[in-house]
Design a protein around this motif. Structure first.
Motif, PDB file in Angstrom:
ATOM      1  N   LEU A 138       0.829  -1.202   0.000  1.00 50.82           N
ATOM      2  CA  LEU A 138       0.000   0.000   0.000  1.00 50.82           C
ATOM      3  C   LEU A 138       0.865   1.254   0.000  1.00 50.82           C
ATOM      4  O   LEU A 138       1.825   1.358   0.766  1.00 50.82           O
ATOM      5  CB  LEU A 138      -0.922   0.002   1.221  1.00 50.82           C
ATOM      6  N   TRP A 199      -6.552   4.821   5.344  1.00 55.04           N
ATOM      7  CA  TRP A 199      -6.440   4.101   4.073  1.00 55.04           C
ATOM      8  C   TRP A 199      -7.417   2.928   4.062  1.00 55.04           C
ATOM      9  O   TRP A 199      -8.142   2.703   3.094  1.00 55.04           O
ATOM     10  CB  TRP A 199      -5.006   3.595   3.905  1.00 55.04           C
ATOM     11  N   MET A 200      -7.455   2.174   5.158  1.00 51.46           N
ATOM     12  CA  MET A 200      -8.355   1.025   5.263  1.00 51.46           C
ATOM     13  C   MET A 200      -9.807   1.465   5.193  1.00 51.46           C
ATOM     14  O   MET A 200     -10.638   0.840   4.521  1.00 51.46           O
ATOM     15  CB  MET A 200      -8.093   0.291   6.578  1.00 51.46           C
ATOM     16  N   ASP A 202     -11.090   4.197   3.788  1.00 52.68           N
ATOM     17  CA  ASP A 202     -11.422   4.631   2.428  1.00 52.68           C
ATOM     18  C   ASP A 202     -11.568   3.444   1.491  1.00 52.68           C
ATOM     19  O   ASP A 202     -12.462   3.407   0.637  1.00 52.68           O
ATOM     20  CB  ASP A 202     -10.345   5.581   1.903  1.00 52.68           C
ATOM     21  N   TRP A 203     -10.687   2.478   1.629  1.00 47.35           N
ATOM     22  CA  TRP A 203     -10.731   1.291   0.769  1.00 47.35           C
ATOM     23  C   TRP A 203     -12.014   0.502   1.021  1.00 47.35           C
ATOM     24  O   TRP A 203     -12.674   0.030   0.106  1.00 47.35           O
ATOM     25  CB  TRP A 203      -9.500   0.427   1.037  1.00 47.35           C
ATOM     26  N   ASP A 206     -15.024   1.912  -0.710  1.00 44.30           N
ATOM     27  CA  ASP A 206     -14.964   1.936  -2.166  1.00 44.30           C
ATOM     28  C   ASP A 206     -15.735   0.746  -2.734  1.00 44.30           C
ATOM     29  O   ASP A 206     -15.342  -0.404  -2.558  1.00 44.30           O
ATOM     30  CB  ASP A 206     -13.501   1.888  -2.611  1.00 44.30           C
ATOM     31  N   ALA A 209     -13.773  -1.753  -4.720  1.00 38.43           N
ATOM     32  CA  ALA A 209     -12.656  -2.462  -4.084  1.00 38.43           C
ATOM     33  C   ALA A 209     -12.731  -3.945  -4.409  1.00 38.43           C
ATOM     34  O   ALA A 209     -13.799  -4.505  -4.660  1.00 38.43           O
ATOM     35  CB  ALA A 209     -12.687  -2.253  -2.571  1.00 38.43           C
ATOM     36  N   TYR A 210     -11.565  -4.596  -4.379  1.00 39.68           N
ATOM     37  CA  TYR A 210     -11.495  -6.012  -4.739  1.00 39.68           C
ATOM     38  C   TYR A 210     -12.400  -6.848  -3.849  1.00 39.68           C
ATOM     39  O   TYR A 210     -13.127  -7.706  -4.292  1.00 39.68           O
ATOM     40  CB  TYR A 210     -10.040  -6.487  -4.618  1.00 39.68           C
ATOM     41  N   GLN A 212     -14.388  -6.474   0.351  1.00 49.13           N
ATOM     42  CA  GLN A 212     -14.547  -5.540   1.459  1.00 49.13           C
ATOM     43  C   GLN A 212     -14.449  -6.181   2.841  1.00 49.13           C
ATOM     44  O   GLN A 212     -14.792  -5.557   3.828  1.00 49.13           O
ATOM     45  CB  GLN A 212     -15.865  -4.786   1.290  1.00 49.13           C
ATOM     46  N   PHE A 214     -11.995  -6.760   5.393  1.00 52.08           N
ATOM     47  CA  PHE A 214     -10.634  -6.347   5.702  1.00 52.08           C
ATOM     48  C   PHE A 214     -10.274  -6.698   7.142  1.00 52.08           C
ATOM     49  O   PHE A 214     -11.058  -6.459   8.063  1.00 52.08           O
ATOM     50  CB  PHE A 214     -10.472  -4.831   5.543  1.00 52.08           C
TER      51      PHE A 214
END
Length: 319
Positions: A138, A199-200, A202-203, A206, A209-210, A212, A214
């Motif tokens: 990242l 960062w996490m 926001d990802w 999204d 995102a690949y 969700q 996390f």
């Protein structure tokens, strides 16, 4: 020297270690649970290929040591490991002990003095878990680096967080591991910790995102419970289960108050951040001090170089 040709006295100790692990770590059950751990294994690099390293040997970590490490690692489905060094001898021999069904993915070495010549790695049991396509370091967007704030990063991570996606049964999830730079004071760590939490967040928001699901895990070098965690993790919606916040769950073999290692995910009802779909069951640490190298008369300091100065931290999810 054959790492599988274990001397009888060491095998006896390993049997005792495994008996203790049976009592302390949940068993892995097919289609029932998932066990994930994070472990900063101190300077996990070179290895003295003897069953018992001598006082003048460098490094002190020997075959006895990695047999102990392997017995602990194999209790989990996936382990994120920090402080893997450029020299992979100890890690490679550990994988040989674990067997051909264990696999490895890792970063390149972090260059520069601040990176300490470290890699980050995941090892995983391919009978239980498969990689599902994503592996990435990242990088902070340039716009974040341009922010004017005493809590904003002004440069990239010293050691880039490492994200890898895995799949078990119908569950797909992304693990993100990192090793925050220690700095001179605890406030020096806020910028990196807050940035990875943001960062996490926001990802996770999204929709492109690949995936969700996390889970953030690793060595955050948090000295103690309290404000630092609230200003970083909690502020961005990350959740650390109560079981891991319990004062009986330790991180450092030298200081019971340290709070270095963490495992966290998003779990806030009615938020715009997708929540973890797996049900958390339990978590804790494993204290290897009473059950490893017990007949070697080693000091705690020496054991920290042979096994580690951190305890492994783990969580269990229901599938």
């Amino acid at each position: 020297m054959n790492i599988h040709d274990i001397p009888p006295n060491i095998q006896l100790e390993l049997n005792q270690l495994n008996q203790d692990l049976d009592q302390k770590i949940p068993s892995r059950k097919i289609d029932k649970n998932l066990l994930i751990a994070t472990w900063n294994i101190r300077a996990f690099g070179d290895l003295t290929r003897k069953w018992k390293s001598a006082d003048n040997d460098t490094p002190k970590r020997d075959l006895h040591s990695i047999q102990c490490i392997a017995q602990i690692l194999k209790r989990f489905d996936i382990v994120a490991i920090q402080e893997v060094k450029a020299n992979l001898r100890a890690l490679r021999d550990t994988l040989k002990i674990l067997g051909s069904h264990w696999s490895l993915i890792l970063t390149d070495v972090n260059r520069g003095d601040a990176g300490n010549g470290e890699r980050m790695a995941y090892i995983f049991d391919t009978r239980r878990v498969k990689m599902s396509g994503l592996a990435a370091e990242l990088v902070i967007p340039q716009e974040w680096l341009n922010e004017i704030s005493d809590k904003a990063l002004t440069e990239q991570f010293v050691r880039n967080p490492y994200a890898v996606s895995f799949k078990i049964n119908n569950e797909t999830f992304i693990l993100v591991t990192l090793h925050i730079k220690y700095g001179k004071t605890s406030s020096d760590r806020i910028k990196e910790i807050k940035s990875i939490a943001k960062w996490m967040s926001d990802w996770a928001k999204d929709i492109h995102a690949y995936h969700q699901n996390f889970i953030l895990l690793g060595d955050f070098n948090i000295d103690k419970r309290g404000d630092l965690l609230n200003q970083t993790f909690i502020a961005e919606g990350l959740h650390i289960p109560e079981q891991l916040q319990n004062k009986t769950v330790l991180r450092s073999i030298f200081n019971q108050t340290k709070y270095y290692d963490q495992i966290a995910w998003f779990q806030k009802p009615n938020s715009n951040i997708p929540q973890l779909s797996m049900k958390f069951l339990n978590g804790g640490h494993y204290d290897f001090l009473p059950t490893t190298l017990i007949n070697r008369n080693t000091s705690k300091l020496r054991k920290s170089w042979m096994i580690s100065d951190h305890y492994p931290l783990w969580v269990e999810f229901e599938l």
